[in-house]
Design an enzyme around this catalytic site. Structure first.
Site, PDB file in Angstrom:
ATOM      1  N   LYS A   1       0.847  -1.203   0.000  1.00  6.51           N
ATOM      2  CA  LYS A   1       0.000   0.000   0.000  1.00  6.51           C
ATOM      3  C   LYS A   1       0.878   1.246   0.000  1.00  6.51           C
ATOM      4  CE  LYS A   1      -3.925  -2.152   2.315  1.00  6.51           C
ATOM      5  NZ  LYS A   1      -4.507  -2.531   3.610  1.00  6.51           N
TER       6      LYS A   1
ATOM      7  N   GLN B   1      -4.881  -1.190   9.575  1.00  5.59           N
ATOM      8  CA  GLN B   1      -4.823  -2.548   9.026  1.00  5.59           C
ATOM      9  C   GLN B   1      -5.432  -3.540  10.019  1.00  5.59           C
ATOM     10  OE1 GLN B   1      -3.842  -3.293   5.912  1.00  5.59           O
ATOM     11  NE2 GLN B   1      -4.224  -5.466   6.217  1.00  5.59           N
TER      12      GLN B   1
ATOM     13  N   ASP C   1     -11.250   3.124   4.068  1.00  2.48           N
ATOM     14  CA  ASP C   1     -11.651   1.713   4.033  1.00  2.48           C
ATOM     15  C   ASP C   1     -13.169   1.569   3.893  1.00  2.48           C
ATOM     16  OD1 ASP C   1      -9.814  -0.401   4.100  1.00  2.48           O
ATOM     17  OD2 ASP C   1      -9.326  -0.063   6.203  1.00  2.48           O
TER      18      ASP C   1
END
Ligand code: GUN
Length: 294
Positions: free
Chosen positions: A54, A98, A121
């Site tokens: 990422k 995460q 997200d």
């Protein structure tokens, strides 16, 4: 019949290039450089790989990375304090924590603490609710990637039968909502679904997000269907050599499906491309700029 292979790697590269172009224009014309904070707690090897990929993609897109690594032993209060700091930082346009988080931390509490405008997200309850209500929202990256891949085969999904196997908050439920928003007729199937093969055979678009290697067999697939395989499963062969397979028995599916995403090289690359897209969208929205046409 051999299915058309949906080349997620190339499609994702195109999207990443378009995002990078838009980032360049944003910087040149408005002086804004999108910033993404990726928070990693602990040393989960899979998470470390995801986060590294990422961050690399963020830099390649011309965005600013704000990586924060915390030890596995971190307390919930300390993580929440970091989220508050990132929420307040105007250089940070997107925040991604995460998952999974260590057991002493309540993931839902952490997700709910993220400013919904920075929730790239799309996991915050406000964004989940907005997606379900058909309102503009930040949408989870993997589902967004799945629908973009399906739309390379079907520019309109209206009226198609879509079956999603899996009901997770990260993939199954949001991908079903997105397909519904595209006017598909959507079924969410799961481990308790009766006669799963028969339900799958109804699908013009079949999304497999179960997390079980090669679970969906060729005879479960309607001839000509589009198959989107979200699974990333590591398996070992008889000689002990490991490889990555999806949730679909790929070789069998190739003979039946009209189009299919490979694993690797299908949905996976789209997830990161859509994260960059969400970070760009969040930056524009936060600065009162129109939605980028990417
Ligand atoms: N872990 C596995 N998939 C994801 C994802 O899409 N977002 C985050 N934050 N963590 C994950």
């Amino acid at each position: 019949m051999t299915a058309h292979i949906i080349d997620g790697k190339t499609i994702a590269a195109g999207l990443r290039g378009n995002v990078a172009d838009a980032v360049h224009r944003l910087k040149r014309d408005r002086g804004h450089v999108p910033g993404l904070a990726v928070v990693l707690v602990g040393r989960n090897p899979a998470s470390e790989v995801y986060v590294r990929n990422k961050t690399k993609a963020v830099i390649e897109a011309g965005m600013h990375p704000f990586d924060r690594n915390l030890p596995d032993s971190v307390g919930e209060d300390e993580l929440l304090a970091l989220i508050a700091e990132l929420n307040a930082d105007p250089k940070v346009n997107g925040i991604l924590v995460q998952l999974p988080l260590p057991p002493q931390i309540d993931s839902q509490k952490v997700i709910a603490a993220i400013d919904p405008a920075k929730d790239v997200d799309g996991f915050h309850p406000l964004n989940v609710g907005r997606l379900g209500s058909g309102l503009p929202a930040l949408v989870p990256c993997t589902p967004l990637g799945c629908v973009r891949l399906a739309r390379t085969v079907h520019p309109s999904l209206a009226g198609l039968e879509a079956v999603v196997i899996g009901r997770s908050n990260i993939v199954g439920k949001p991908v079903a909502q997105l397909l519904l928003a595209e006017n598909a007729t959507v079924t969410i199937a799961h481990s308790k679904t009766a006669d799963l093969p028969a339900v799958c055979r109804r699908a013009d678009v079949l999304v497999a997000a179960i997390g079980r290697p090669e679970f969906v067999r060729g005879h479960w697939i309607k001839p000509g269907a589009t198959v989107i395989d979200v699974g990333i499963n590591r398996v070992s062969d008889a000689a002990g050599k490991s490889r990555i397979v999806g949730d679909v028995a790929y070789a069998e599916a190739l003979d039946v499906a009209g189009a299919i995403t490979p694993v690797p090289g299908g949905v996976g690359p789209m997830t990161i491309a859509c994260l960059l897209l969400n970070t760009l969208r969040a930056t524009c929205e936060q600065n009162g700029l129109p939605e980028p046409a990417v």
